[in-house]
Scaffold this active site. Structure first.
Site, PDB file in Angstrom:
ATOM      1  N   LYS A  83       0.836  -1.194   0.000  1.00  0.00           N
ATOM      2  CA  LYS A  83       0.000   0.000   0.000  1.00  0.00           C
ATOM      3  C   LYS A  83       0.874   1.248   0.000  1.00  0.00           C
ATOM      4  CE  LYS A  83      -3.940   1.897   2.611  1.00  0.00           C
ATOM      5  NZ  LYS A  83      -4.833   1.644   3.763  1.00  0.00           N
ATOM      6  N   SER A 115      -9.398   1.810   2.670  1.00  0.00           N
ATOM      7  CA  SER A 115      -8.472   2.638   1.909  1.00  0.00           C
ATOM      8  C   SER A 115      -7.395   1.835   1.172  1.00  0.00           C
ATOM      9  CB  SER A 115      -7.807   3.654   2.846  1.00  0.00           C
ATOM     10  OG  SER A 115      -7.052   3.008   3.861  1.00  0.00           O
ATOM     11  N   SER A 121      -9.981  -0.796   6.572  1.00  0.00           N
ATOM     12  CA  SER A 121      -9.289  -0.528   5.310  1.00  0.00           C
ATOM     13  C   SER A 121      -8.572  -1.721   4.692  1.00  0.00           C
ATOM     14  CB  SER A 121      -8.287   0.620   5.498  1.00  0.00           C
ATOM     15  OG  SER A 121      -8.974   1.830   5.682  1.00  0.00           O
TER      16      SER A 121
END
Length: 560
Positions: A130, A205, A229
């Site tokens: 990420k 996210s 997330s």
């Protein structure tokens, strides 16, 4: 200084230039919603590269890499090509560094050849990260224009450990600006879409990770989770994902929103197409003693007794509880069906072996718990976002809607709540501690329901009331936020897909909340057709190993 728009244009051009031209494909029409098959049909990947990237079980990949049956260079190149295909149809990547990753893979191959053994437990395995996990020499914008041009001077602690374990970090993936959204859109890289249905969100996210791994463009990825997330993108893309307990995986050196807010800390954790991917990641990272590199990492080795379910009847006498709804929203028909399928599969397993029971989880005010979390975040989040964007003047994103116009019915990440004084924040944190105690007592009281002499072993719950959502419409994160507030590890597992013939909308005239009514009115089985449906298995604080083991049992029951 350039305008923020000029900075974005330059960054996007540099990203495009990083893609080898020979890896560009003829794009499917925009009307093609399901693009999961594009890597197999676009002609870019060889038959061997397709075999490599279609190997969903990470344990098998690692065996082949450790034995030298597949070279790390070949495996990394195969996944890189597939990741670039995924990028072209879902917009899931941020940083692309092909030569650097292949050079690292070559180092792994050289080490194996010269030493006759792998570097470590993740030897030669490509891993996606990420866009928070810093890699030396690369930008980590985290969706902020203001962070364009800031190059990391050192690797994040988790990256250091992954290198020590033999892994090959090879791409970084897209996020929403601020991270505090259950969808993925920012002013730097734009919107990431769901590969199963590009009209739906990939979640957030860690949405770039979800879309990439959903396309099998990475065997194993790292996401983060402060309110869902990791789990929301895992669920929306039909993947496995683990939200570990606080500070089990090192966060030091990774970028974040609201740094300094440590009442409800974000956690890093794995996403994969296989449960083996989650297990090997946790064992590898914990095995390299992250507490010696990150002062906040908990000093706790991999607990094999917990994984063998010693405190849960050695795994031979389990009782799971189903959370049918959280008192805030009623799950839509596909999620309700996933719960019923899982209950039926576990009961069938129990009939065969006599060692699995299923009960209903008692009611609890999860809405109040989640409101408390929102108040904690709101105490400083708006100031944090404003300080970050001040450098360039980029706007703070207020909506994830395609047309940029808010429906008034979307996640606000605490924006509508009041900020607090330090004293006011302490009172909210005190309330949260009290709620945690009440919930602990509730869990302990379930010993009267199970018939095993123990309280419920784990909770099986929705991840979201719906299977993804149209862009800008993912309104509810209460099913995931609750476990962040309680610090319960939770593992997502896929169950099925939306079927309009089975998941018919049922009439209702009473609603639990305005959000419940909004989600009910939004649901249309044809819009969600073929979207993955998933659930999460929830355990107690620091029971990460047991959660993985119990998820394996549930997953096996579903597949049986």
């Amino acid at each position: 200084m350039p305008t923020w728009q000029e900075l974005v244009a330059d960054k996007q051009q540099r990203q495009k230039a990083a893609i080898p031209k020979e890896w560009l494909i003829t794009l499917p029409p925009g009307s093609q919603l399901d693009v999961t098959n594009v890597p197999r049909t676009c002609g870019l990947l060889s038959s061997e590269e397709l075999e490599i990237t279609e190997t969903k079980d990470v344990a098998i990949l690692l065996d082949k890499l450790a034995s030298g049956a597949w070279s790390s260079v070949d495996v990394t190149r195969a996944y890189y090509k597939r990741a670039i295909v995924a990028q072209q149809v879902t917009n899931c990547l941020t940083e692309i560094f092909v030569e650097r990753a292949l050079a690292r893979a070559a180092e792994c191959d050289k080490y194996l050849k010269e030493n006759g053994k792998p570097i470590g437990p993740l030897h030669g395995l490509p891993i996606s990260l990420k866009d928070q996990v810093c890699l030396k020499g690369l930008e980590t914008t985290m969706g902020y224009v203001s962070w364009i041009g800031e190059y990391a001077e050192r690797d994040a602690t988790l990256a250091v450990i992954l290198y020590e374990a033999g892994a090959v970090p090879f791409v970084r993936t897209n996020v929403p600006q601020t991270l505090m959204w259950p969808e993925t859109f920012n002013n730097v890289f734009g919107r990431t879409v769901n590969p199963h249905n590009r009209n739906l969100t990939c979640g957030g996210s860690s949405g770039g990770e979800g879309a990439l791994i959903g396309m099998k463009g990475s065997p194993l990825g790292v996401g983060s989770d402060i309110g869902g997330s990791i789990r929301i993108p895992s669920a929306f893309n039909g993947l496995y994902g683990l939200r570990p307990s606080y500070n089990r995986i090192p966060y030091a050196g990774s970028r974040n929103s609201m740094e300094g807010q440590d009442s409800v800390p974000s956690v890093l954790g794995p996403i994969s197409n296989s449960l083996s991917g989650l297990r090997v990641f946790m064992k590898a990272v914990i095995g390299l003693k992250p507490w010696t590199k990150d002062p906040l990492a908990i000093r706790k080795t991999w607990d094999e007794e917990s994984y063998q379910l010693k405190e849960h009847g050695d795994g031979k006498d389990l009782c799971f509880a189903i959370l049918w709804d959280n008192g805030v929203t009623i799950p839509t028909p596909p999620i309700r069906r996933a719960l019923e399928m899982t209950k039926k599969a576990l009961e069938a397993q129990g009939i065969k072996s006599g060692n699995v029971g299923v009960v209903d989880w008692p009611a609890f005010d999860y809405g109040d718990l989640c409101l408390t979390l929102g108040q904690i975040w709101a105490s400083g989040s708006q100031g944090d976002y404003a300080a970050t964007v001040a450098k360039t003047g980029e706007p703070i994103i207020q909506t994830m809607a395609l047309d940029g116009v808010s429906s008034g019915n979307e996640w606000s990440s605490g924006a509508a709540l009041e900020s607090q004084s330090a004293y006011g924040l302490w009172q909210i944190q005190k309330k949260r501690a009290q709620i945690r105690k009440v919930h602990l007592d509730l869990w302990e009281s379930t010993g009267s329901l199970t018939g095993t002499g123990r309280p419920v072993d784990a909770i099986i719950a929705p991840v979201s009331p719906s299977a993804s959502a149209p862009h800008g419409m993912n309104r509810d994160a209460n099913y995931t936020m609750a476990w962040n507030g309680l610090d319960y590890p939770a593992c997502v597992f896929p169950v099925s897909k939306v079927d309009p013939t089975l998941d018919v909308k049922q009439p209702r005239d009473k609603f639990l909340s305005p959000t419940d009514e909004f989600i009910y009115n939004l649901y249309d089985p044809e819009v969600w057709k073929n979207a993955p449906t998933s659930l999460q298995l929830v355990g107690r604080t620091q029971e990460d190993e047991a959660v993985l083991a119990m998820t394996e049992i549930v997953d096996k029951a579903l597949k049986a």
